[in-house]
Design an enzyme around this catalytic site. Structure first.
Site, mmCIF file in Angstrom:
data_model
loop_
_atom_site.group_PDB
_atom_site.id
_atom_site.type_symbol
_atom_site.label_atom_id
_atom_site.label_comp_id
_atom_site.label_asym_id
_atom_site.label_seq_id
_atom_site.Cartn_x
_atom_site.Cartn_y
_atom_site.Cartn_z
ATOM 1 N N CYS A 52 0.814 -1.219 0.000
ATOM 2 C CA CYS A 52 0.000 0.000 0.000
ATOM 3 C C CYS A 52 0.847 1.268 0.000
ATOM 4 O O CYS A 52 0.469 2.275 -0.598
ATOM 5 C CB CYS A 52 -0.972 0.005 1.174
ATOM 6 S SG CYS A 52 -0.160 -0.115 2.776
ATOM 7 N N HIS A 100 -1.693 1.152 7.454
ATOM 8 C CA HIS A 100 -2.146 1.093 6.069
ATOM 9 C C HIS A 100 -2.120 2.486 5.441
ATOM 10 O O HIS A 100 -2.508 3.458 6.070
ATOM 11 C CB HIS A 100 -3.574 0.525 6.021
ATOM 12 C CG HIS A 100 -4.101 0.377 4.641
ATOM 13 N ND1 HIS A 100 -3.551 -0.497 3.728
ATOM 14 C CD2 HIS A 100 -5.113 1.007 4.001
ATOM 15 C CE1 HIS A 100 -4.218 -0.403 2.582
ATOM 16 N NE2 HIS A 100 -5.161 0.509 2.725
#
Ligand code: ZN
Ligand code: ZN
Ligand code: ZN
Length: 338
Positions: free
Chosen positions: A41, A294
């Site tokens: 990510c 994330h």
């Protein structure tokens, strides 16, 4: 850590950047895959922001050649993804080639290794540094004058820092350096927001990045003095990186509230010497945020004049306001203005 990116759009004008019919302005929007265990990510967010930067995308396309490193060539891998963004019919694409090239290139440093999470701001910065090496391998990073080097022509802030004593007038030798990301402590930023309520975002950032950074007077008169940073060029894209003291910060709301959609370079630095830089006001065009281990990204889509949110393969159009940023992230880590 999270970041927002501010880039200058041509003319600095929100309304007129897209010319209908111009293929150059067309940046198709697709997601990037992140399979379980890949932890890509951070890279996907950096790539989305680069792709949606019109200046970067077009400049990369126009480069005729580069010093190629074959299988581990970050330049080729990035161009490959861009080509897929343009021509593929898939809604989400793999970023594996670039992930592999990055891991191979940085294996000695043990950074960006396969399967491991890493820092999106540093990934972005390192991709830019590698592009410089692929285009102008002989030029020093701090003195690159290559006209085709996107990194230094478009992104780099050419600065010098100096301390000048108000008491005895002594000044230190100017120390020149280049910066691709201008890092600011969020703790210092929030303090400045409280102390200077009406200041604009640029001035707040300057105050936050100089507060507490006191040096001894160069002639040792006993004064402790602030460092002055002077901008000597007019970067088209300015990236601000927010440094967080901890992963869980209660400053998140304050930082998001302090984020201005405009950034003037004269406010960001003690002095600006370039005439274009003095006049230019940059607009927020991209942001990478981080929460719960994330990363996700927001980018401004020139063609539709809309903001788009990227969470790996998931892409959606959003209004960019306080509540939206807050709902997707606790922590903005990079802002880009251009
Ligand atoms: Zn190559
Ligand atoms: Zn360069
Ligand atoms: Zn002094």
């Amino acid at each position: 850590m999270a970041w927002a990116k501010f880039f200058r759009r041509p003319g600095g004008n929100l309304g007129r950047s897209y010319q209908p019919g111009s293929m150059l302005s067309l940046a198709p929007t697709k997601g990037l895959l992140n399979e379980p265990g890949q932890n890509s990510c951070f890279l996907n967010s950096a790539v989305q922001v680069l792709w949606h930067l019109d200046i970067f995308r077009r400049s990369l396309r126009q480069l005729p050649n580069h010093y190629c490193l074959g299988d581990s060539c970050i330049f080729c891998a990035l161009k490959g993804i861009f080509c897929q963004f343009q021509h593929s019919r898939e809604r989400a694409l793999p970023s594996d080639n670039l992930r592999n090239a990055l891991a191979e290139t940085f294996k000695d440093e043990q950074r960006f290794q396969l399967g491991f999470m890493d820092d999106a701001a540093e990934c972005f910065e390192n991709i830019l540094e590698r592009i410089h090496l692929h285009i102008a391998p002989d030029a020093e990073t701090d003195a690159c004058a290559s006209k085709s080097c996107i990194t230094h022509q478009k992104f780099a802030m050419a600065l010098y820092e100096q301390s000048v004593c108000r008491s005895c007038g002594a000044s230190s030798d100017p120390l020149p350096f280049n910066e691709l990301v201008h890092y600011v402590s969020t703790t210092a930023l929030c303090q400045q927001v409280l102390e200077r309520r009406d200041e604009r975002f640029g001035e707040l950032l300057q105050a936050a990045s100089t507060v507490g950074d006191l040096r001894n007077c160069p002639s040792n008169c006993g004064q402790r003095i602030k460092i002055r940073r002077v901008l000597m060029n007019s970067p088209e894209i300015v990236t601000i990186g927010f440094v967080w003291d901890s992963e869980q910060s209660d400053l998140t709301e304050d930082v998001i509230r302090s984020l201005g959609p405009h950034l003037n370079l004269s406010g960001l630095f003690y002095r600006v010497t370039d005439e274009r830089a003095k006049k230019s006001e940059l607009l927020l065009v991209g942001m990478i945020c981080y929460s719960s281990r994330h990363y996700c990204a927001f980018t401004y889509h020139t063609k539709s004049s809309k903001w788009v949110f990227f969470d790996d393969a998931n892409v959606k159009e959003v209004r960019l306001d306080f509540h939206v940023i807050k709902s997707f992230s606790n922590i903005p880590s990079i802002c880009r203005f251009g």
